[in-house]
Write a protein that holds these residues in place. Structure first.
Motif, PDB file in Angstrom:
ATOM      1  N   LEU A   1       0.853  -1.185   0.000  1.00  0.00           N
ATOM      2  CA  LEU A   1       0.000   0.000   0.000  1.00  0.00           C
ATOM      3  C   LEU A   1       0.889   1.236   0.000  1.00  0.00           C
ATOM      4  N   VAL A   2       0.722   2.090  -0.998  1.00  0.00           N
ATOM      5  CA  VAL A   2       1.444   3.359  -1.080  1.00  0.00           C
ATOM      6  C   VAL A   2       0.505   4.462  -0.605  1.00  0.00           C
ATOM      7  N   VAL A   3       0.893   5.140   0.478  1.00  0.00           N
ATOM      8  CA  VAL A   3       0.071   6.212   1.047  1.00  0.00           C
ATOM      9  C   VAL A   3       0.813   7.526   0.850  1.00  0.00           C
ATOM     10  N   GLU A   4       0.367   8.308  -0.110  1.00  0.00           N
ATOM     11  CA  GLU A   4       1.068   9.536  -0.502  1.00  0.00           C
ATOM     12  C   GLU A   4       0.051  10.498  -1.099  1.00  0.00           C
ATOM     13  N   ASP A   5       0.027  11.750  -0.587  1.00  0.00           N
ATOM     14  CA  ASP A   5      -0.985  12.698  -1.056  1.00  0.00           C
ATOM     15  C   ASP A   5      -0.596  13.414  -2.342  1.00  0.00           C
ATOM     16  N   GLU A   6       0.640  13.267  -2.797  1.00  0.00           N
ATOM     17  CA  GLU A   6       1.045  13.834  -4.078  1.00  0.00           C
ATOM     18  C   GLU A   6       0.794  12.789  -5.166  1.00  0.00           C
ATOM     19  N   PRO A   7      -0.217  12.974  -6.013  1.00  0.00           N
ATOM     20  CA  PRO A   7      -0.589  11.939  -6.990  1.00  0.00           C
ATOM     21  C   PRO A   7       0.556  11.506  -7.897  1.00  0.00           C
ATOM     22  N   GLU A   8       1.368  12.462  -8.350  1.00  0.00           N
ATOM     23  CA  GLU A   8       2.453  12.111  -9.272  1.00  0.00           C
ATOM     24  C   GLU A   8       3.479  11.212  -8.593  1.00  0.00           C
ATOM     25  N   LEU A   9       3.872  11.559  -7.372  1.00  0.00           N
ATOM     26  CA  LEU A   9       4.837  10.741  -6.646  1.00  0.00           C
ATOM     27  C   LEU A   9       4.245   9.379  -6.309  1.00  0.00           C
ATOM     28  N   ALA A  10       2.981   9.357  -5.912  1.00  0.00           N
ATOM     29  CA  ALA A  10       2.331   8.085  -5.592  1.00  0.00           C
ATOM     30  C   ALA A  10       2.329   7.158  -6.800  1.00  0.00           C
TER      31      ALA A  10
ATOM     32  N   ARG B   1       4.394   2.462  -9.775  1.00  0.00           N
ATOM     33  CA  ARG B   1       4.972   1.875 -10.990  1.00  0.00           C
ATOM     34  C   ARG B   1       6.327   1.237 -10.701  1.00  0.00           C
ATOM     35  N   ALA B   2       7.148   1.902  -9.894  1.00  0.00           N
ATOM     36  CA  ALA B   2       8.465   1.356  -9.563  1.00  0.00           C
ATOM     37  C   ALA B   2       8.335   0.042  -8.799  1.00  0.00           C
ATOM     38  N   LEU B   3       7.386  -0.027  -7.880  1.00  0.00           N
ATOM     39  CA  LEU B   3       7.159  -1.263  -7.132  1.00  0.00           C
ATOM     40  C   LEU B   3       6.614  -2.361  -8.036  1.00  0.00           C
ATOM     41  N   ALA B   4       5.693  -1.997  -8.931  1.00  0.00           N
ATOM     42  CA  ALA B   4       5.134  -2.985  -9.859  1.00  0.00           C
ATOM     43  C   ALA B   4       6.215  -3.557 -10.765  1.00  0.00           C
ATOM     44  N   ALA B   5       7.185  -2.715 -11.143  1.00  0.00           N
ATOM     45  CA  ALA B   5       8.271  -3.178 -12.008  1.00  0.00           C
ATOM     46  C   ALA B   5       9.161  -4.197 -11.313  1.00  0.00           C
ATOM     47  N   ARG B   6       9.094  -4.252  -9.984  1.00  0.00           N
ATOM     48  CA  ARG B   6       9.876  -5.222  -9.221  1.00  0.00           C
ATOM     49  C   ARG B   6       8.992  -6.316  -8.624  1.00  0.00           C
ATOM     50  N   GLY B   7       7.803  -6.492  -9.214  1.00  0.00           N
ATOM     51  CA  GLY B   7       7.000  -7.656  -8.872  1.00  0.00           C
ATOM     52  C   GLY B   7       5.968  -7.467  -7.790  1.00  0.00           C
ATOM     53  N   PHE B   8       5.734  -6.234  -7.340  1.00  0.00           N
ATOM     54  CA  PHE B   8       4.723  -5.995  -6.315  1.00  0.00           C
ATOM     55  C   PHE B   8       3.389  -5.616  -6.954  1.00  0.00           C
ATOM     56  N   ALA B   9       2.305  -5.986  -6.295  1.00  0.00           N
ATOM     57  CA  ALA B   9       0.993  -5.441  -6.614  1.00  0.00           C
ATOM     58  C   ALA B   9       0.797  -4.242  -5.696  1.00  0.00           C
ATOM     59  N   ALA B  10       0.680  -3.050  -6.268  1.00  0.00           N
ATOM     60  CA  ALA B  10       0.671  -1.822  -5.472  1.00  0.00           C
ATOM     61  C   ALA B  10      -0.686  -1.137  -5.531  1.00  0.00           C
ATOM     62  N   ASP B  11      -1.269  -0.885  -4.358  1.00  0.00           N
ATOM     63  CA  ASP B  11      -2.472  -0.073  -4.231  1.00  0.00           C
ATOM     64  C   ASP B  11      -2.069   1.308  -3.723  1.00  0.00           C
ATOM     65  N   VAL B  12      -2.892   2.320  -3.992  1.00  0.00           N
ATOM     66  CA  VAL B  12      -2.555   3.695  -3.636  1.00  0.00           C
ATOM     67  C   VAL B  12      -3.696   4.326  -2.840  1.00  0.00           C
ATOM     68  N   ALA B  13      -3.330   5.068  -1.794  1.00  0.00           N
ATOM     69  CA  ALA B  13      -4.278   5.898  -1.046  1.00  0.00           C
ATOM     70  C   ALA B  13      -3.688   7.293  -0.934  1.00  0.00           C
ATOM     71  N   HIS B  14      -4.532   8.328  -1.088  1.00  0.00           N
ATOM     72  CA  HIS B  14      -4.045   9.706  -1.083  1.00  0.00           C
ATOM     73  C   HIS B  14      -4.365  10.458   0.207  1.00  0.00           C
TER      74      HIS B  14
ATOM     75  N   GLU C   1      -4.077  -7.314  -7.402  1.00  0.00           N
ATOM     76  CA  GLU C   1      -4.333  -5.957  -6.942  1.00  0.00           C
ATOM     77  C   GLU C   1      -5.759  -5.824  -6.425  1.00  0.00           C
ATOM     78  N   ARG C   2      -5.950  -4.838  -5.555  1.00  0.00           N
ATOM     79  CA  ARG C   2      -7.292  -4.520  -5.083  1.00  0.00           C
ATOM     80  C   ARG C   2      -8.129  -4.051  -6.272  1.00  0.00           C
ATOM     81  N   GLY C   3      -9.396  -4.414  -6.274  1.00  0.00           N
ATOM     82  CA  GLY C   3     -10.282  -4.018  -7.365  1.00  0.00           C
ATOM     83  C   GLY C   3     -10.539  -5.155  -8.328  1.00  0.00           C
ATOM     84  N   LEU C   4      -9.613  -6.118  -8.380  1.00  0.00           N
ATOM     85  CA  LEU C   4      -9.852  -7.316  -9.171  1.00  0.00           C
ATOM     86  C   LEU C   4     -10.625  -8.308  -8.311  1.00  0.00           C
ATOM     87  N   ASP C   5     -11.453  -9.110  -8.932  1.00  0.00           N
ATOM     88  CA  ASP C   5     -12.271 -10.054  -8.170  1.00  0.00           C
ATOM     89  C   ASP C   5     -12.159 -11.451  -8.772  1.00  0.00           C
TER      90      ASP C   5
END
Length: 221
Positions: free
Chosen positions: A4-13, A18-31, A180-184
């Motif tokens: 879970l990436v918790v960051e209020d700056e959308p671009e940085l989040a 993307r960087a985590l996904a490139a290394r095999g993580f499923a990344a969810d984001v909260a702002h 990832e979250r959102g897939l069922d």
């Protein structure tokens, strides 16, 4: 592995995700902190990247609440606050690591990888299960020294089973940590994924434990 990436700056989040996904993580984001609190309490994340200066609920209060309620997920704090007193407050609240902005995305990914690895009791960035080797830094899998070409989901499956080996992992747990979250997806999707991975790494490396789930063999038979 899910982060879970918790960051209020959308671009940085988005860059972090993307960087985590490139290394095999499923990344969810909260702002914001309230959304992050909900996700952290309802989803079984393997690590959290947490900014402190969040709207609605600040990062330190969020982290203190989690730790007070026994939520032990590894947490990497990202913040522009670089003074020793700020770091001390973060670690006292329950952070596992601390990275000051600005930072290299690659360093953040390496720190998350290390947190996940250590939380499973692995000291080395390379996890061995018999002739299978998982290089967590490079996001690569080899068998008998030969690289194995895996899709992102296939890699996450191998990574999760290798980190947990030789523990038996249920289908529902794999659904929680590979997708990832959102897939069922349903449990049949996991079985199909297992079949594809077995074809690539060798069928005997992933054992089916009837009625319980799957496990990666820690050593070759």
């Amino acid at each position: 592995m899910r982060v879970l990436v918790v960051e209020d700056e959308p671009e940085l989040a988005e860059k972090l995700a993307r960087a985590l996904a490139a290394r095999g993580f499923a990344a969810d984001v909260a702002h914001d902190g309230e959304r992050a609190d909900f996700l952290g309490r309802s989803e079984p994340y393997d690590a959290v990247v947490l900014d402190l200066g969040l709207p609605r609920l600040d990062g330190l209060s969020l982290l203190r609440g989690w730790r007070g309620d026994g939520i032990a997920v590894p947490v990497l704090i990202l913040t522009a606050r670089g003074r020793w007193s700020d770091k001390q407050a973060g670690f006292t609240a329950g952070a596992d690591d601390y990275l000051v902005k600005p930072f290299e995305l690659g360093e953040a990914v390496l720190r998350v990888q290390a947190l996940v690895r250590r939380s499973r009791g692995h000291a080395s960035p390379e996890i061995a299960c018999g002739a299978l080797r998982l290089d967590t830094h490079r996001g690569e899998v080899t068998v008998d020294g030969e690289p194995v070409a895996l899709t992102a989901q296939e890699y996450r499956l191998v990574s999760y089973l290798a980190h947990e080996a030789p523990r038996i992992v249920s289908r529902s747990e794999l659904l929680d940590h590979v997708y990832e979250r959102g897939l069922d997806p349903d449990s049949n999707v996991v079985d199909a994924l297992i079949v594809r991975v077995r074809r690539k790494i060798g069928a005997a490396r992933i054992e089916t434990v009837r009625g319980r789930g799957f496990r990666m063999r820690a050593a070759d038979a």
